[in-house]
Design a protein around this motif. Structure first.
Motif, PDB file in Angstrom:
ATOM      1  N   ASP A   2       0.825  -1.215   0.000  1.00  0.00           N
ATOM      2  CA  ASP A   2       0.000   0.000   0.000  1.00  0.00           C
ATOM      3  C   ASP A   2       0.858   1.263   0.000  1.00  0.00           C
ATOM      4  O   ASP A   2       2.007   1.253   0.443  1.00  0.00           O
ATOM      5  N   PHE A   3       0.243   2.336  -0.494  1.00  0.00           N
ATOM      6  CA  PHE A   3       0.969   3.598  -0.667  1.00  0.00           C
ATOM      7  C   PHE A   3       1.484   4.146   0.658  1.00  0.00           C
ATOM      8  O   PHE A   3       2.591   4.687   0.723  1.00  0.00           O
ATOM      9  N   LEU A   6       4.737   2.464   1.704  1.00  0.00           N
ATOM     10  CA  LEU A   6       5.837   2.882   0.841  1.00  0.00           C
ATOM     11  C   LEU A   6       6.257   4.322   1.145  1.00  0.00           C
ATOM     12  O   LEU A   6       7.453   4.648   1.121  1.00  0.00           O
ATOM     13  N   LEU A 146       6.535  -8.119  -5.957  1.00  0.00           N
ATOM     14  CA  LEU A 146       6.176  -6.767  -6.391  1.00  0.00           C
ATOM     15  C   LEU A 146       6.542  -5.747  -5.324  1.00  0.00           C
ATOM     16  O   LEU A 146       7.079  -4.678  -5.631  1.00  0.00           O
ATOM     17  N   GLY A 147       6.269  -6.071  -4.063  1.00  0.00           N
ATOM     18  CA  GLY A 147       6.634  -5.169  -2.978  1.00  0.00           C
ATOM     19  C   GLY A 147       8.132  -4.957  -2.905  1.00  0.00           C
ATOM     20  O   GLY A 147       8.606  -3.836  -2.663  1.00  0.00           O
ATOM     21  N   VAL A 149      10.241  -5.142  -5.421  1.00  0.00           N
ATOM     22  CA  VAL A 149      10.608  -4.291  -6.562  1.00  0.00           C
ATOM     23  C   VAL A 149      10.260  -2.837  -6.275  1.00  0.00           C
ATOM     24  O   VAL A 149      11.037  -1.921  -6.584  1.00  0.00           O
ATOM     25  N   GLU A 150       9.093  -2.609  -5.676  1.00  0.00           N
ATOM     26  CA  GLU A 150       8.683  -1.239  -5.349  1.00  0.00           C
ATOM     27  C   GLU A 150       9.651  -0.607  -4.341  1.00  0.00           C
ATOM     28  O   GLU A 150      10.055   0.561  -4.500  1.00  0.00           O
ATOM     29  N   MET A 151      10.029  -1.369  -3.315  1.00  0.00           N
ATOM     30  CA  MET A 151      10.962  -0.838  -2.318  1.00  0.00           C
ATOM     31  C   MET A 151      12.345  -0.624  -2.922  1.00  0.00           C
ATOM     32  O   MET A 151      13.032   0.358  -2.588  1.00  0.00           O
ATOM     33  N   SER A 152      12.748  -1.504  -3.823  1.00  0.00           N
ATOM     34  CA  SER A 152      14.047  -1.337  -4.489  1.00  0.00           C
ATOM     35  C   SER A 152      14.058  -0.070  -5.331  1.00  0.00           C
ATOM     36  O   SER A 152      15.055   0.660  -5.372  1.00  0.00           O
ATOM     37  N   ALA A 153      12.940   0.200  -6.018  1.00  0.00           N
ATOM     38  CA  ALA A 153      12.845   1.416  -6.823  1.00  0.00           C
ATOM     39  C   ALA A 153      12.925   2.659  -5.938  1.00  0.00           C
ATOM     40  O   ALA A 153      13.575   3.651  -6.293  1.00  0.00           O
ATOM     41  N   ILE A 154      12.275   2.603  -4.780  1.00  0.00           N
ATOM     42  CA  ILE A 154      12.333   3.720  -3.842  1.00  0.00           C
ATOM     43  C   ILE A 154      13.765   3.939  -3.367  1.00  0.00           C
ATOM     44  O   ILE A 154      14.246   5.072  -3.282  1.00  0.00           O
TER      45      ILE A 154
END
Length: 204
Positions: A2-3, A6, A146-147, A149-154
């Protein structure tokens, strides 16, 4: 993921990355002495090191590293050795100021990436963040690919912005030192800072 989670992770990571530590000292001191050249590879390595620590935390390896620190002694000492090498180069650098258009030659991007990765993997501050703080923000046992990947992008975005900001400020400060005496003081001050960062990495 969830946003809200993040967003909290991004905010805490920003504060942690911006606070002084071996990585910040290394990149600032290097920029003051060598200019912006090569900073991209160094920053990329620092971000990649954080992503590796995130992966280690998700796999439970961070706890193993905390209880069996000897597994990471070689990596930590390699990072400290590189910082000491930089400290020596800075202390013995000629006092003549360098033009921003023609910075002192340094090792290539691959070498800088490897050095930055060693500093990141041997940084006790980074390890403590992902071992002690991350589990309070995210339930790692339920983290999906997916989570991750999202944290890695952040991590990639936040660390690039924060460290690039340090590089920009340090590069501007470097331009203010026009005399040989000022450059000698700057180089040796940065050398001492580098040696201190090396000691922090090696002894934690």
């Amino acid at each position: 993921m969830d946003f809200a989670t993040l967003a909290v992770f991004a905010g805490v990571l920003t504060v942690a990355a911006a606070s002084p530590g071996p990585a910040v000292v290394a990149i600032v001191a290097r920029t003051l002495a060598r200019g912006r050249a090569g900073s991209g590879a160094f920053i990329a390595a620092l971000a990649f090191g954080d992503i590796l620590w995130l992966a280690a935390a998700c796999l439970g390896l961070a706890a193993l590293a905390a209880t069996m620190g000897s597994l990471f002694v070689v990596v930590r000492l390699a990072g400290a050795a590189y910082l000491l090498y930089l400290a020596y180069r800075l202390w013995t650098a000629p006092p003549a100021p360098q033009r921003a258009e023609a910075p002192v030659r340094d090792r290539g991007p691959l070498g800088l990436f490897g050095a930055g990765l060693a500093v990141s993997m041997g940084n006790p501050k980074t390890m403590a963040f992902y071992l002690a703080l991350l589990p309070t923000l995210v339930d790692l046992t339920r983290l999906t690919m997916l989570g991750f990947v999202e944290m890695s992008a952040i991590i990639a975005v936040v660390l690039t912005v924060v460290f690039a900001g340090y590089v920009r400020v340090a590069d501007r400060a470097r331009r203010l030192f026009a005399s040989s005496r000022a450059m000698r003081w700057l180089n040796r001050s940065c050398g001492v800072a580098m040696a201190g960062a090396a000691a922090a990495v090696a002894t934690k």
